[in-house]
Design an enzyme around this catalytic site. Structure first.
Site, mmCIF file in Angstrom:
data_model
loop_
_atom_site.group_PDB
_atom_site.id
_atom_site.type_symbol
_atom_site.label_atom_id
_atom_site.label_comp_id
_atom_site.label_asym_id
_atom_site.label_seq_id
_atom_site.Cartn_x
_atom_site.Cartn_y
_atom_site.Cartn_z
ATOM 1 N N ASN A 90 -3.539 79.890 33.593
ATOM 2 C CA ASN A 90 -2.079 80.054 33.665
ATOM 3 C C ASN A 90 -1.742 81.031 34.779
ATOM 4 O O ASN A 90 -1.688 82.244 34.575
ATOM 5 C CB ASN A 90 -1.543 80.531 32.319
ATOM 6 C CG ASN A 90 -1.654 79.445 31.272
ATOM 7 O OD1 ASN A 90 -0.877 78.490 31.277
ATOM 8 N ND2 ASN A 90 -2.664 79.556 30.416
ATOM 9 N N GLU A 91 -1.563 80.479 35.942
ATOM 10 C CA GLU A 91 -1.317 81.287 37.135
ATOM 11 C C GLU A 91 0.100 81.875 37.063
ATOM 12 O O GLU A 91 0.914 81.447 36.240
ATOM 13 C CB GLU A 91 -1.475 80.427 38.393
ATOM 14 C CG GLU A 91 -2.874 79.828 38.582
ATOM 15 C CD GLU A 91 -3.954 80.862 38.882
ATOM 16 O OE1 GLU A 91 -3.747 82.068 38.656
ATOM 17 O OE2 GLU A 91 -5.038 80.443 39.339
ATOM 18 N N PRO A 92 0.394 82.876 37.913
ATOM 19 C CA PRO A 92 1.725 83.478 37.900
ATOM 20 C C PRO A 92 2.818 82.403 37.913
ATOM 21 O O PRO A 92 2.717 81.411 38.643
ATOM 22 C CB PRO A 92 1.737 84.302 39.184
ATOM 23 C CG PRO A 92 0.300 84.669 39.392
ATOM 24 C CD PRO A 92 -0.496 83.493 38.904
ATOM 25 N N THR B 258 -7.385 82.866 43.031
ATOM 26 C CA THR B 258 -8.341 82.277 42.084
ATOM 27 C C THR B 258 -9.340 81.414 42.834
ATOM 28 O O THR B 258 -10.540 81.430 42.556
ATOM 29 C CB THR B 258 -7.571 81.420 41.046
ATOM 30 O OG1 THR B 258 -6.623 82.265 40.405
ATOM 31 C CG2 THR B 258 -8.493 80.791 40.040
#
Ligand code: F6R
Length: 626
Positions: A160-162, A179
């Site tokens: 769950n990236e920014p 990432t």
């Protein structure tokens, strides 16, 4: 307010700091074991949410140990993994499915049908439905009882990236640049890292009954403090754990260093003012106030929670001078000690001169990139310098480099009149192997060997640019590296034995090493532990007791001025010479080259504390051996 509750005022998630990652992993495994056993008694399965990456590896090793040595059974366990790279089949060496089999599933008695991971190969038009079914399967199993998490440098949990919302569910996402950079070594180059992944959402994770997030090593320290102490925000998805009833963080000491109770303990409670805490407080006050150390006033100390320090060690005028002098004495352009000089206040002793200096580089590029200026200076000042690359580093070399060298050889051999048939055959063989394995396949031994040779050449070349002759560059090729892959290396006593032999032969007066605060499963950390183990074996030898050990940092966070025991200044020309030596590493990424920028920033910090204004500084911490 007692100290713990004061810390809690900053820490919005219960956070346990462990002595080491293995201690944390053992404690977590014990909890999971109790859950499995309790569920067994109730006749129900235990539902575990699992993570991949280097962080959970010590935890999985402990689970395997509990299974093998203490009979813990996983027959009644159902697992759901957080995520999978999109585009990778389950047989791909870097797929999370393969990772989980290698690290856990193949070593315990979990039934295959109890294992669940999102599929990386579901066709694009079926991704939505696949994700919906994954959610349904979790719910049908009764929901996750215990969710294990790591944290990415972007603050992600799962992938769950920014920007991921609190309500997000299992879905396909685009991986963040950071990432992908962090995964570049696993895939031999950022360009090979998949761009997408399927991940459980933040909302999916938050439904788990219990959650433990683990984090190790210094380069997680910043993001851990943002997740634990910062605002709840979708810019750091781990911060949503603050809203979960039972979520906890298990971290090691290196990952805790940005938490207020560690970084600014005087804000949290009474402090025993050791010399290092005192230095830290004065440097912090100076940088907060943007005022040189010698200009700090009694009021500055009082207004910033440092009145007890002042009453114990003040007035400010005297305290300032004492700390200023300490900082001043860390600066030395004579890393090997200054011959025939009074060394009372110098970081390194004057005698013996010249010294035998052993520079350990975990991978071929590390030492030159991090402390090339110091290596340069040691050579110039007449010391006997030996640079040792502990591993071959071949897993980092992109296929394109191997292809280039094999193609050149092939062309050369073909153009040569006679007697080059073996070389032609070799080059063809390499090119064939590269083609057969494709961009993601595992490198066969011959390809790894060629890649090692490429890096060897680059290291020799870079060392030469600093004046170090080829015979002073050694390659240990530690076996753990040759037998492993990133995130899954397993060092053995043979590795230590090789280091012991080298140390015994060279009998250094000085050792330069790195990795003490790195992620424990990183190559740097494993090499460092090998050096520690080797030194422990050799501690009774005369040279060993007298040997000084200087620790340097790589591309992780640089040392703060208050932590520095030796700051090696560089002029603009010297910095340029160091930077030029880096250009010899064609296979290096820009992140590693960024160390030069961090050398400049250390110098700027010294300048703003009111010390001399240098162009750049390399910095070292003394290893205080017991
Ligand atoms: C992996 C995952 C990620 C990792 C994170 C940290 O399943 O979901 O959130 O936990 O990227 O990775 P490592 O542990 O390799 O530093």
């Amino acid at each position: 307010m007692n100290r713990r509750s004061a810390a809690e005022a900053y820490e919005k998630v219960p956070t346990s700091i462990f002595e080491s990652s293995s201690a944390a992993a053992a404690s977590l495994a014990k909890e999971v074991r109790e859950l499995i056993e309790a569920r067994n008694k109730e006749g129900k399965p235990a539902i575990l949410g699992l993570a991949t990456g280097s962080t959970p590896v010590p935890f999985y090793r402990e689970l395997i140990r509990l299974h093998r040595e203490e009979g813990l059974s996983f027959k009644n366990v159902i697992t759901f993994n957080l995520d999978e790279y999109y585009g990778l089949g389950s047989d791909h060496p870097e797929s999370y499915y393969r990772f989980m089999c290698d690290q856990l599933f193949d070593h315990i008695d979990i039934p295959k049908e109890n294992i669940h991971l999102p599929s990386g190969t579901v066709p694009g038009d079926q991704v939505f439905e696949h994700c919906r079914q994954y959610e349904e399967m979790i719910d049908a199993a009764g929901g996750v009882d215990f969710q294990i998490l790591g944290i990415g440098r972007t603050g992600h949990i799962g992938f769950n990236e920014p920007g991921s919302s609190r309500e997000s569910l299992t879905r396909r996402i685009t991986l963040d640049r950071i990432t992908r950079q962090d995964a570049a070594a696993d895939f031999r180059g950022e360009e090979n890292v998949p761009r997408f992944a399927i991940t459980m959402g933040v909302g999916t994770i938050l439904r788990a009954k219990q959650i433990v997030l683990m984090a190790w090593g210094e380069n997680k320290a910043g993001v851990v403090s943002r997740a634990v102490e910062g605002p709840v925000t979708d810019a750091v998805s781990a911060s949503f754990l603050q809203d979960h009833d039972t979520a906890r963080f298990f971290i090691d000491q290196a990952a805790s260093r940005e938490l207020t109770r560690i970084k600014l303990p005087w804000l949290v409670g009474p402090v025993k003012w050791s010399p290092s805490e005192t230095r830290r407080a004065v440097c912090w006050l100076s940088s907060t106030y943007k005022r040189p150390v010698l200009k700090l006033t009694d009021e500055d100390y009082n207004e910033h929670g440092l009145s007890d320090l002042l009453s114990e060690q003040g007035p400010a005028y005297q305290l300032n001078i004492r700390i200023f002098n300490q900082l001043q004495h860390t600066i030395s352009g004579w890393p090997g000690g200054k011959p025939n000089a009074d060394d009372t206040f110098r970081p390194e002793r004057a005698k013996p001169y010249p010294k035998r200096a052993l520079i350990f580089s975990p991978e071929p590029q590390d030492a030159i990139v991090s402390i090339g200026g110091t290596i340069d200076r040691l050579i110039e000042q007449g010391h006997d310098v030996c640079l040792v690359s502990m591993t071959s580093g071949n897993l980092r070399v992109p296929d394109s480099e191997a292809d280039k060298f094999a193609s050149i050889l092939q062309e050369l051999a073909t153009a040569s009149p006679e007697g080059w048939s073996e070389q032609t055959e070799y080059a063809r063989h390499i090119l064939r192997l590269l083609e057969e394995k494709g961009p993601f396949g595992e490198d066969p031994p011959a390809v790894r060997q060629l890649k090692s040779l490429i890096l060897r050449g680059e290291l020799r070349d870079a060392a030469h640019a600093l004046g170090l002759p080829p015979e002073k560059v050694q390659f240990l090729n530690l076996a753990f590296y040759e037998a492993g892959r990133y995130r899954r290396f397993k060092p053995t006593h043979d590795d230590t034995a090789q280091i012991v032999t080298l140390l015994r032969e060279f009998k250094p007066h000085q050792i330069y090493a790195t990795g003490d605060a790195a992620d424990p499963s990183s190559v740097a950390a494993l090499c460092y532990r090998g050096i520690e183990a080797a030194l422990a074996e050799l501690q009774s030898e005369d040279w060993s007791a007298a040997c000084s050990i200087w620790l340097y940092r790589g591309k992780e966070k640089a040392l703060e001025p208050w932590e520095i025991d030796m700051a090696m200044p560089m002029s603009p020309n010297q910095l340029e010479r160091k930077a030029r030596s880096h250009t010899r590493y064609q296979s290096l990424t820009t992140i590693e080259k960024d160390v030069v920028r961090s050398n400049q920033s250390t110098a700027e910090q010294y300048d703003s504390l009111g010390l001399a204004n240098y162009e750049a500084m390399e910095s070292f911490q003394r290893n205080r051996r017991a």
